[in-house]
Design an enzyme around this catalytic site. Structure first.
Site, PDB file in Angstrom:
ATOM      1  N   ARG A 107      34.790  76.848 104.147  1.00 40.63           N
ATOM      2  CA  ARG A 107      36.108  77.485 104.324  1.00 40.63           C
ATOM      3  C   ARG A 107      37.034  76.408 104.869  1.00 40.63           C
ATOM      4  O   ARG A 107      36.768  75.818 105.911  1.00 40.63           O
ATOM      5  CB  ARG A 107      36.028  78.657 105.303  1.00 40.63           C
ATOM      6  CG  ARG A 107      37.395  79.090 105.798  1.00 40.63           C
ATOM      7  CD  ARG A 107      37.388  80.385 106.554  1.00 40.63           C
ATOM      8  NE  ARG A 107      37.113  81.490 105.661  1.00 40.63           N
ATOM      9  CZ  ARG A 107      37.290  82.777 105.988  1.00 40.63           C
ATOM     10  NH1 ARG A 107      37.726  83.100 107.189  1.00 40.63           N
ATOM     11  NH2 ARG A 107      37.022  83.730 105.133  1.00 40.63           N
ATOM     12  N   HIS A 134      40.362  83.024  97.395  1.00 43.47           N
ATOM     13  CA  HIS A 134      39.252  83.583  98.195  1.00 43.47           C
ATOM     14  C   HIS A 134      38.321  84.354  97.253  1.00 43.47           C
ATOM     15  O   HIS A 134      38.236  85.585  97.297  1.00 43.47           O
ATOM     16  CB  HIS A 134      39.842  84.511  99.261  1.00 43.47           C
ATOM     17  CG  HIS A 134      38.883  84.887 100.354  1.00 43.47           C
ATOM     18  ND1 HIS A 134      37.621  84.352 100.472  1.00 43.47           N
ATOM     19  CD2 HIS A 134      39.012  85.762 101.394  1.00 43.47           C
ATOM     20  CE1 HIS A 134      37.019  84.877 101.531  1.00 43.47           C
ATOM     21  NE2 HIS A 134      37.836  85.738 102.109  1.00 43.47           N
ATOM     22  N   GLN A 137      35.534  87.104  98.311  1.00 45.02           N
ATOM     23  CA  GLN A 137      36.096  88.389  98.718  1.00 45.02           C
ATOM     24  C   GLN A 137      36.302  89.297  97.509  1.00 45.02           C
ATOM     25  O   GLN A 137      35.960  90.491  97.539  1.00 45.02           O
ATOM     26  CB  GLN A 137      37.445  88.161  99.425  1.00 45.02           C
ATOM     27  CG  GLN A 137      38.115  89.447  99.858  1.00 45.02           C
ATOM     28  CD  GLN A 137      37.330  90.165 100.936  1.00 45.02           C
ATOM     29  OE1 GLN A 137      36.990  89.566 101.944  1.00 45.02           O
ATOM     30  NE2 GLN A 137      37.037  91.441 100.737  1.00 45.02           N
ATOM     31  N   ASP A 225      46.986  93.006 102.485  1.00 47.15           N
ATOM     32  CA  ASP A 225      46.379  91.922 103.278  1.00 47.15           C
ATOM     33  C   ASP A 225      47.387  91.557 104.361  1.00 47.15           C
ATOM     34  O   ASP A 225      48.554  91.975 104.324  1.00 47.15           O
ATOM     35  CB  ASP A 225      46.065  90.714 102.372  1.00 47.15           C
ATOM     36  CG  ASP A 225      45.269  89.620 103.090  1.00 47.15           C
ATOM     37  OD1 ASP A 225      44.700  89.888 104.176  1.00 47.15           O
ATOM     38  OD2 ASP A 225      45.206  88.482 102.566  1.00 47.15           O
ATOM     39  N   CYS A 266      40.962  93.172 102.799  1.00 46.15           N
ATOM     40  CA  CYS A 266      39.816  92.277 103.020  1.00 46.15           C
ATOM     41  C   CYS A 266      39.469  92.142 104.491  1.00 46.15           C
ATOM     42  O   CYS A 266      38.359  91.729 104.824  1.00 46.15           O
ATOM     43  CB  CYS A 266      40.083  90.912 102.400  1.00 46.15           C
ATOM     44  SG  CYS A 266      41.386  89.974 103.206  1.00 46.15           S
ATOM     45  N   ARG A 294      30.458  92.041 100.937  1.00 42.21           N
ATOM     46  CA  ARG A 294      30.493  90.575 101.023  1.00 42.21           C
ATOM     47  C   ARG A 294      29.054  90.060 101.069  1.00 42.21           C
ATOM     48  O   ARG A 294      28.712  89.078 100.419  1.00 42.21           O
ATOM     49  CB  ARG A 294      31.244  90.124 102.288  1.00 42.21           C
ATOM     50  CG  ARG A 294      32.743  90.413 102.296  1.00 42.21           C
ATOM     51  CD  ARG A 294      33.487  89.591 101.293  1.00 42.21           C
ATOM     52  NE  ARG A 294      33.283  88.165 101.487  1.00 42.21           N
ATOM     53  CZ  ARG A 294      33.968  87.420 102.356  1.00 42.21           C
ATOM     54  NH1 ARG A 294      34.925  87.942 103.078  1.00 42.21           N
ATOM     55  NH2 ARG A 294      33.719  86.122 102.461  1.00 42.21           N
TER      56      ARG A 294
HETATM   57  N1   CP Z   1      37.763  88.809 104.745  1.00 42.53           N
HETATM   58  C1   CP Z   1      37.315  87.692 105.333  1.00 42.53           C
HETATM   59  O1   CP Z   1      37.093  86.661 104.714  1.00 42.53           O
HETATM   60  O2   CP Z   1      37.136  87.815 106.678  1.00 42.53           O
HETATM   61  P1   CP Z   1      36.807  86.646 107.716  1.00 42.53           P
HETATM   62  O3   CP Z   1      38.065  85.811 107.860  1.00 42.53           O
HETATM   63  O4   CP Z   1      36.455  87.346 108.980  1.00 42.53           O
HETATM   64  O5   CP Z   1      35.689  85.807 107.190  1.00 42.53           O
HETATM   65  N1  NVA Z   2      45.038  85.897 103.542  1.00 38.50           N
HETATM   66  C1  NVA Z   2      44.162  85.816 104.695  1.00 38.50           C
HETATM   67  C2  NVA Z   2      42.789  86.240 104.340  1.00 38.50           C
HETATM   68  C3  NVA Z   2      41.822  86.253 105.486  1.00 38.50           C
HETATM   69  C4  NVA Z   2      40.418  86.616 105.093  1.00 38.50           C
HETATM   70  C5  NVA Z   2      44.178  84.412 105.262  1.00 38.50           C
HETATM   71  O1  NVA Z   2      44.078  83.452 104.491  1.00 38.50           O
HETATM   72  O2  NVA Z   2      44.314  84.295 106.477  1.00 38.50           O
END
Ligand code: CP
Ligand code: NVA
Length: 308
Positions: A107, A134, A137, A225, A266, A294
């Site tokens: 990530r 992502h 997700q 989101d 998400c 997930r």
């Molecule tokens: N939805 C998601 O990716 O959550 P986290 O940021 O907690 O991993």
């Molecule tokens: N759009 C959000 C998703 C988090 C899982 C971010 O990138 O922070």
């Protein structure tokens, strides 16, 4: 050995097979404690590195638990604690990690970091979120929709709010799984043209509708989101909130969708901002199923990457 970098770059039939395997693996665990291994442990002997340059709850825990259920071992690494965060190149990091581990999930911020990691690693690399996409997700989200409503092909999905990384992966999925997508948000926060045109080129209908009530009409699924993503500067927060407030998903807005329209987010959510608790905890919300899935979807993704 295969990387899982994005939904649009993964073969359609492989995506379908991963969802089917995720469902089968989920069913096979009925009645198991969370820490019990699966009946089959295809990751036995495998070591998986989980690298986080941004915070995470779901991605971190679901990958970690998923690997262990499949008999493998994990190490969770924070980008800041690695030499990566202190100037070592991504290419060198990728080459070194490949000598120790069998699979890398990362990530990160820039998509180029993910792509460089994948280019130089000699083990598969999984995208655990970048500023642009992502995909893990949305694999869980497609699985969740299909569990509740059957095939997502031909359905109408409405994305509300910021045309962000999660929205981009929904657009990729629209093209690959064959559903229509309406973006309902302000023009300043539209998804990149590349994502919209990519989905359209696969023959699905992608529309931008500025009026949220009109946008959700006939929706099978409404998605929200956060209005400020992890990579967004906090200085933009007030402006974003002002622009996005009309797109809040509340009961009044959901009343314009199909009566059985599902609601997804998400997570993490900012309750009473992008969505109200009445919707998030309402009968059509599947937000915690998404979170659970997930785990199952990523287990299938990891097996596909490793060919096990
Ligand atoms: N939805 C998601 O990716 O959550 P986290 O940021 O907690 O991993
Ligand atoms: N759009 C959000 C998703 C988090 C899982 C971010 O990138 O922070």
């Amino acid at each position: 050995m295969t990387d899982f970098l994005d939904i649009h770059t993964t073969d359609q039939s492989d995506l379908q097979a991963m969802i089917a395997q995720a469902r089968a693996m989920k069913d096979a665990r009925a009645g198991f404690h969370k820490g019990m291994p699966d009946a089959e442990t295809p990751l036995a002997g495998h070591m998986v590195a989980l690298i986080f340059e941004k915070p995470s709850t779901r991605t971190r825990v679901s990958f970690d638990v998923g690997v262990r259920q499949m008999g493998g071992q994990t190490m969770v690494l924070s980008g800041n604690d690695m030499q990566l965060g202190h100037g070592e190149t991504i290419a060198d990091t990728a080459r070194v990690l490949s000598r120790y581990v069998d699979l890398i999930m990362i990530r990160t911020f820039e998509e180029t970091t993910l792509l460089e990691m994948a280019e130089h690693a000699t083990v598969p690399v999984i995208n655990g979120l970048t500023n642009r996409t992502h995909p893990c997700q949305i694999m869980a989200d497609v699985m969740t929709f299909e569990e509740h409503r059957g095939p997502i092909k031909g359905k109408k999905v409405v994305w509300t709010g910021d045309g962000n990384n999660v929205c981009a992966s929904f657009l990729h999925a629209a093209g690959q799984f064959g559903f229509d997508l309406v973006f309902a948000g302000p023009p300043t926060l539209d998804p990149e043209r590349e994502f919209i045109e990519g989905a359209r080129s696969k023959g699905v209908n992608v529309e931008i509708i500025r009026n949220p009530e009109e946008a959700v009409k006939g929706a099978d699924l409404v998605v929200a989101d956060t209005w400020v993503s992890m990579h967004d500067s906090q200085t933009t927060k007030e402006r974003r909130h002002n622009q996005l407030r009309p797109y809040q998903v509340n009961e009044a807005l959901m009343a314009h969708a199909k009566p059985d329209a599902l609601f997804m987010h998400c997570l993490p959510a900012h309750r009473e901002e992008e969505a109200t608790s009445a919707v998030m905890d309402g009968p059509n919300s599947v937000i915690f199923d998404e979170a659970e899935n997930r785990l199952h979807a990523q287990k299938a993704i990891m097996r596909w990457c490793l060919g096990v």
